[in-house]
Write a protein that holds these residues in place. Sequence first.
Motif, PDB file in Angstrom:
ATOM      1  N   LEU A 101      62.963  72.446  65.610  1.00  0.00           N
ATOM      2  CA  LEU A 101      62.225  73.657  65.953  1.00  0.00           C
ATOM      3  C   LEU A 101      61.689  74.352  64.714  1.00  0.00           C
ATOM      4  O   LEU A 101      60.548  74.817  64.708  1.00  0.00           O
ATOM      5  CB  LEU A 101      63.126  74.613  66.741  1.00  0.00           C
ATOM      6  CG  LEU A 101      62.445  75.859  67.303  1.00  0.00           C
ATOM      7  CD1 LEU A 101      61.332  75.493  68.267  1.00  0.00           C
ATOM      8  CD2 LEU A 101      63.469  76.761  67.994  1.00  0.00           C
ATOM      9  N   HIS A 102      62.503  74.445  63.684  1.00  0.00           N
ATOM     10  CA  HIS A 102      62.123  75.159  62.464  1.00  0.00           C
ATOM     11  C   HIS A 102      62.390  74.288  61.238  1.00  0.00           C
ATOM     12  O   HIS A 102      63.277  74.587  60.443  1.00  0.00           O
ATOM     13  CB  HIS A 102      62.925  76.455  62.315  1.00  0.00           C
ATOM     14  CG  HIS A 102      62.814  77.396  63.468  1.00  0.00           C
ATOM     15  ND1 HIS A 102      61.630  77.990  63.842  1.00  0.00           N
ATOM     16  CD2 HIS A 102      63.749  77.847  64.344  1.00  0.00           C
ATOM     17  CE1 HIS A 102      61.840  78.777  64.888  1.00  0.00           C
ATOM     18  NE2 HIS A 102      63.109  78.702  65.212  1.00  0.00           N
ATOM     19  N   GLY A 103      61.668  73.196  61.067  1.00  0.00           N
ATOM     20  CA  GLY A 103      61.937  72.455  59.853  1.00  0.00           C
ATOM     21  C   GLY A 103      61.413  71.036  59.788  1.00  0.00           C
ATOM     22  O   GLY A 103      60.504  70.624  60.519  1.00  0.00           O
ATOM     23  N   ALA A 104      62.043  70.285  58.888  1.00  0.00           N
ATOM     24  CA  ALA A 104      61.524  68.978  58.487  1.00  0.00           C
ATOM     25  C   ALA A 104      61.495  67.966  59.622  1.00  0.00           C
ATOM     26  O   ALA A 104      60.548  67.177  59.732  1.00  0.00           O
ATOM     27  CB  ALA A 104      62.368  68.435  57.325  1.00  0.00           C
ATOM     28  N   TRP A 107      74.519  69.608  60.874  1.00  0.00           N
ATOM     29  CA  TRP A 107      73.582  70.073  59.855  1.00  0.00           C
ATOM     30  C   TRP A 107      73.468  71.590  59.899  1.00  0.00           C
ATOM     31  O   TRP A 107      73.471  72.186  60.994  1.00  0.00           O
ATOM     32  CB  TRP A 107      72.183  69.495  60.101  1.00  0.00           C
ATOM     33  CG  TRP A 107      71.992  68.088  59.704  1.00  0.00           C
ATOM     34  CD1 TRP A 107      71.445  67.611  58.547  1.00  0.00           C
ATOM     35  CD2 TRP A 107      72.332  66.915  60.477  1.00  0.00           C
ATOM     36  NE1 TRP A 107      71.422  66.238  58.551  1.00  0.00           N
ATOM     37  CE2 TRP A 107      71.961  65.786  59.724  1.00  0.00           C
ATOM     38  CE3 TRP A 107      72.919  66.722  61.741  1.00  0.00           C
ATOM     39  CZ2 TRP A 107      72.146  64.490  60.180  1.00  0.00           C
ATOM     40  CZ3 TRP A 107      73.111  65.441  62.194  1.00  0.00           C
ATOM     41  CH2 TRP A 107      72.731  64.336  61.428  1.00  0.00           C
ATOM     42  N   PRO A 108      73.308  72.229  58.760  1.00  0.00           N
ATOM     43  CA  PRO A 108      72.948  73.648  58.741  1.00  0.00           C
ATOM     44  C   PRO A 108      71.468  73.803  59.053  1.00  0.00           C
ATOM     45  O   PRO A 108      70.720  72.816  59.098  1.00  0.00           O
ATOM     46  CB  PRO A 108      73.259  74.062  57.300  1.00  0.00           C
ATOM     47  CG  PRO A 108      73.009  72.810  56.506  1.00  0.00           C
ATOM     48  CD  PRO A 108      73.422  71.653  57.407  1.00  0.00           C
ATOM     49  N   GLY A 109      71.024  75.037  59.239  1.00  0.00           N
ATOM     50  CA  GLY A 109      69.605  75.247  59.498  1.00  0.00           C
ATOM     51  C   GLY A 109      68.743  74.926  58.296  1.00  0.00           C
ATOM     52  O   GLY A 109      67.626  74.434  58.434  1.00  0.00           O
ATOM     53  N   CYS A 138      68.106  74.297  68.302  1.00  0.00           N
ATOM     54  CA  CYS A 138      67.327  75.002  67.287  1.00  0.00           C
ATOM     55  C   CYS A 138      67.979  74.946  65.915  1.00  0.00           C
ATOM     56  O   CYS A 138      67.281  75.073  64.896  1.00  0.00           O
ATOM     57  CB  CYS A 138      67.074  76.453  67.700  1.00  0.00           C
ATOM     58  SG  CYS A 138      68.558  77.384  68.122  1.00  0.00           S
ATOM     59  N   THR A 139      69.279  74.764  65.847  1.00  0.00           N
ATOM     60  CA  THR A 139      69.986  74.673  64.572  1.00  0.00           C
ATOM     61  C   THR A 139      71.198  73.761  64.747  1.00  0.00           C
ATOM     62  O   THR A 139      72.090  74.056  65.544  1.00  0.00           O
ATOM     63  CB  THR A 139      70.473  76.055  64.089  1.00  0.00           C
ATOM     64  OG1 THR A 139      69.380  76.961  64.035  1.00  0.00           O
ATOM     65  CG2 THR A 139      71.112  75.948  62.713  1.00  0.00           C
ATOM     66  N   GLY A 140      71.225  72.669  64.000  1.00  0.00           N
ATOM     67  CA  GLY A 140      72.376  71.785  64.070  1.00  0.00           C
ATOM     68  C   GLY A 140      72.028  70.375  64.509  1.00  0.00           C
ATOM     69  O   GLY A 140      70.856  70.002  64.648  1.00  0.00           O
ATOM     70  N   ALA A 141      73.056  69.584  64.748  1.00  0.00           N
ATOM     71  CA  ALA A 141      72.889  68.169  65.065  1.00  0.00           C
ATOM     72  C   ALA A 141      71.989  67.905  66.273  1.00  0.00           C
ATOM     73  O   ALA A 141      71.192  66.957  66.242  1.00  0.00           O
ATOM     74  CB  ALA A 141      74.256  67.520  65.266  1.00  0.00           C
ATOM     75  N   PRO A 142      72.069  68.676  67.364  1.00  0.00           N
ATOM     76  CA  PRO A 142      71.204  68.355  68.510  1.00  0.00           C
ATOM     77  C   PRO A 142      69.719  68.354  68.157  1.00  0.00           C
ATOM     78  O   PRO A 142      68.974  67.468  68.589  1.00  0.00           O
ATOM     79  CB  PRO A 142      71.543  69.466  69.516  1.00  0.00           C
ATOM     80  CG  PRO A 142      72.952  69.831  69.199  1.00  0.00           C
ATOM     81  CD  PRO A 142      73.042  69.753  67.703  1.00  0.00           C
ATOM     82  N   GLY A 143      69.277  69.346  67.376  1.00  0.00           N
ATOM     83  CA  GLY A 143      67.871  69.387  67.004  1.00  0.00           C
ATOM     84  C   GLY A 143      67.475  68.282  66.054  1.00  0.00           C
ATOM     85  O   GLY A 143      66.412  67.678  66.184  1.00  0.00           O
ATOM     86  N   VAL A 144      68.325  67.990  65.086  1.00  0.00           N
ATOM     87  CA  VAL A 144      68.022  66.921  64.137  1.00  0.00           C
ATOM     88  C   VAL A 144      67.914  65.584  64.863  1.00  0.00           C
ATOM     89  O   VAL A 144      66.976  64.806  64.646  1.00  0.00           O
ATOM     90  CB  VAL A 144      69.082  66.863  63.026  1.00  0.00           C
ATOM     91  CG1 VAL A 144      68.911  65.611  62.171  1.00  0.00           C
ATOM     92  CG2 VAL A 144      68.995  68.115  62.146  1.00  0.00           C
ATOM     93  N   LEU A 145      68.855  65.300  65.770  1.00  0.00           N
ATOM     94  CA  LEU A 145      68.812  64.034  66.497  1.00  0.00           C
ATOM     95  C   LEU A 145      67.602  63.951  67.417  1.00  0.00           C
ATOM     96  O   LEU A 145      66.964  62.892  67.524  1.00  0.00           O
ATOM     97  CB  LEU A 145      70.093  63.853  67.319  1.00  0.00           C
ATOM     98  CG  LEU A 145      71.225  63.058  66.654  1.00  0.00           C
ATOM     99  CD1 LEU A 145      71.663  63.683  65.341  1.00  0.00           C
ATOM    100  CD2 LEU A 145      72.398  62.928  67.608  1.00  0.00           C
ATOM    101  N   GLY A 157      70.282  76.793  78.280  1.00  0.00           N
ATOM    102  CA  GLY A 157      68.927  76.475  77.851  1.00  0.00           C
ATOM    103  C   GLY A 157      68.828  75.372  76.826  1.00  0.00           C
ATOM    104  O   GLY A 157      69.805  74.939  76.223  1.00  0.00           O
ATOM    105  N   LEU A 158      67.610  74.929  76.606  1.00  0.00           N
ATOM    106  CA  LEU A 158      67.360  73.863  75.653  1.00  0.00           C
ATOM    107  C   LEU A 158      67.439  74.337  74.212  1.00  0.00           C
ATOM    108  O   LEU A 158      67.920  73.616  73.350  1.00  0.00           O
ATOM    109  CB  LEU A 158      65.967  73.254  75.911  1.00  0.00           C
ATOM    110  CG  LEU A 158      65.972  72.193  77.005  1.00  0.00           C
ATOM    111  CD1 LEU A 158      64.611  72.081  77.655  1.00  0.00           C
ATOM    112  CD2 LEU A 158      66.392  70.855  76.431  1.00  0.00           C
ATOM    113  N   CYS A 159      66.995  75.532  73.911  1.00  0.00           N
ATOM    114  CA  CYS A 159      66.945  75.967  72.523  1.00  0.00           C
ATOM    115  C   CYS A 159      68.328  76.088  71.918  1.00  0.00           C
ATOM    116  O   CYS A 159      68.594  75.553  70.844  1.00  0.00           O
ATOM    117  CB  CYS A 159      66.205  77.303  72.418  1.00  0.00           C
ATOM    118  SG  CYS A 159      66.014  77.883  70.723  1.00  0.00           S
ATOM    119  N   HIS A 160      69.213  76.810  72.569  1.00  0.00           N
ATOM    120  CA  HIS A 160      70.540  77.012  71.993  1.00  0.00           C
ATOM    121  C   HIS A 160      71.644  76.809  73.020  1.00  0.00           C
ATOM    122  O   HIS A 160      72.744  77.340  72.867  1.00  0.00           O
ATOM    123  CB  HIS A 160      70.648  78.413  71.365  1.00  0.00           C
ATOM    124  CG  HIS A 160      69.982  79.491  72.153  1.00  0.00           C
ATOM    125  ND1 HIS A 160      68.789  80.029  71.769  1.00  0.00           N
ATOM    126  CD2 HIS A 160      70.303  80.086  73.315  1.00  0.00           C
ATOM    127  CE1 HIS A 160      68.405  80.950  72.644  1.00  0.00           C
ATOM    128  NE2 HIS A 160      69.311  80.995  73.589  1.00  0.00           N
TER     129      HIS A 160
END
Length: 402
Positions: free
Chosen positions: A209-212, A249-251, A270-277, A309-312
Motif C-alpha cells: 500500500l505504501h512502499g516498494a 516486516w516493519p513499515g 498495509c504494514t507487515g508480512a501480509p502486504g509484502v507477500l 477489512g483488507l487494509c488492516h
Amino acid sequence: MLYEPDQFDRLIDEPWVRAHVEGAIATIVADVDAAFGLDRLWPVVNEWDEYRDGQPAKVLYTGAAGVSWALETLRRGGHAETSLDLAAAALRALELERAEPDAAEDEHYRPGSLLHGETGPLLVAFLLSSDAQLADDLHELVHGNVANPTDDISWGAPGTLLAALAMHEWTGEARWMEAARESAVGLRARRGDDGLWRQDDDYRGLGTLHGAAGNTLALLRFDRDEALARDTAAVLARHAFREDGLANWPGTPRAQLARPRDGRICLQWCTGAPGVLTGAWDYLDEDLVLAGAELIWQAGAHKDEKGHGLCHGTSGNGFALLKAFARTATSAGSGARGSSPSTRSARPSGSALQTATAATRSGPAMSVPPCSLRLASTSTYASRSSRSSKWAAQDSNLQPWD
C-alpha cells in the motif's frame, strides 16, 4: 517477537465448506442492499471510518465506490445478485465525492488518488456505465498525478498507473498505454539509490500500500523487468525480521520491528508480512514467502480492534495466504478439498453489514479479474514449487488471485 498474539484469535480446526461461504455471501449482499440509500449511500458502521465526520463515504478505499465494485464483482462471478442499480450508486458516489471529497483534509490528498480521491469512483462509474466523458475525466486525473511526490498506490502515481492499465485493458485505447508509460517513467526516475521511494519526508515504505512492493508491482504490470524484481526482492529480504522460521516486516526500514510512535507491531496488509507477500509473492525468495505466510497462519484472525477489512484486518491477511499458495502449489485444492482448517476464529463474527463494509477497504481493487488494477501480481518471476500447501484454496474453481 514478530507479532502481538493478544491481538489475534487462533484459527479453529473446521473444514472449509463451500455452501457455508455461498450462504454467507448471499446474507452479506442482502444486508448491503437493504442498507443502501441514494442520498446517504451506505452508513458508516466501523470506528475506523469515522474520520469523515458524518459525510457519506464515497471512495474506493472505504466507501460507496468500493462497495459498488465489490457487488459488481460478485454479480459477474455468479456468486450473488444485488437488487441495486449499481451504475446509479457509482455515479452518485462520484457526484458526492466531487462536491465534498472524503480525504480533502489529508496532507497527501489530490483528486488523482486511486484509493482516497476521485480516480477510484471514476473507475467504478466508468466500469458500470461506459460513459466516455468519465473516461476523459479520468485520463486528465492520471496525467495530473504523474508528478505526485507521494509515491505509493494509495495516493500517488503507482495507483494511477494501475488505473491507466485497467482502462487500457477495458477499452483498448492507445492513450491509456501512453498515460501508463508517462507514469512509469516518472515513478522509475524517483526511485532512490536504496531501492525505495518516498511517501513522506521521513518515510520510505516497504509494503504494497505504501512502499516498494506496491510500486514495483505497478511497474511490473507495465513492463516485466526481472532486474527490478530481483532488486526489490533483495531490498525486502534485507529488511525482513526473522525468528524461528517466521518473518515479518516493519513499515519502513529500521532497527526494530515495533513502530516508534507507539511500540506496536503490525501484521496486516498495509504494514507487515501480509502486504509484502501480496505484492511480492512471485519474485520474493520462496523461503521468505513461506516464513511470512507461516507467521500469518499461526497468528490467526484479527480481533475486533482491527476487524475484518483488507487494509488492516483479517481479509488482507487471508489474501496473503492465497498468494503464498499461488507461489508454492501447482494446482488449486489438489488433494486438499475440505481438509484444511477454517480461516475463521472461534469468536462470533460481527454483523453482515459491518463485515461487508469493512471488507471493502482497498479490497475491490484487488478482486476484479481480468483487470490490471488487481493489487496482487499474477505474472511469474520465479518458478513454481510443487510442494503442497496448507494455504491452498479449497475448491479447484477458486483461483488464488480471485
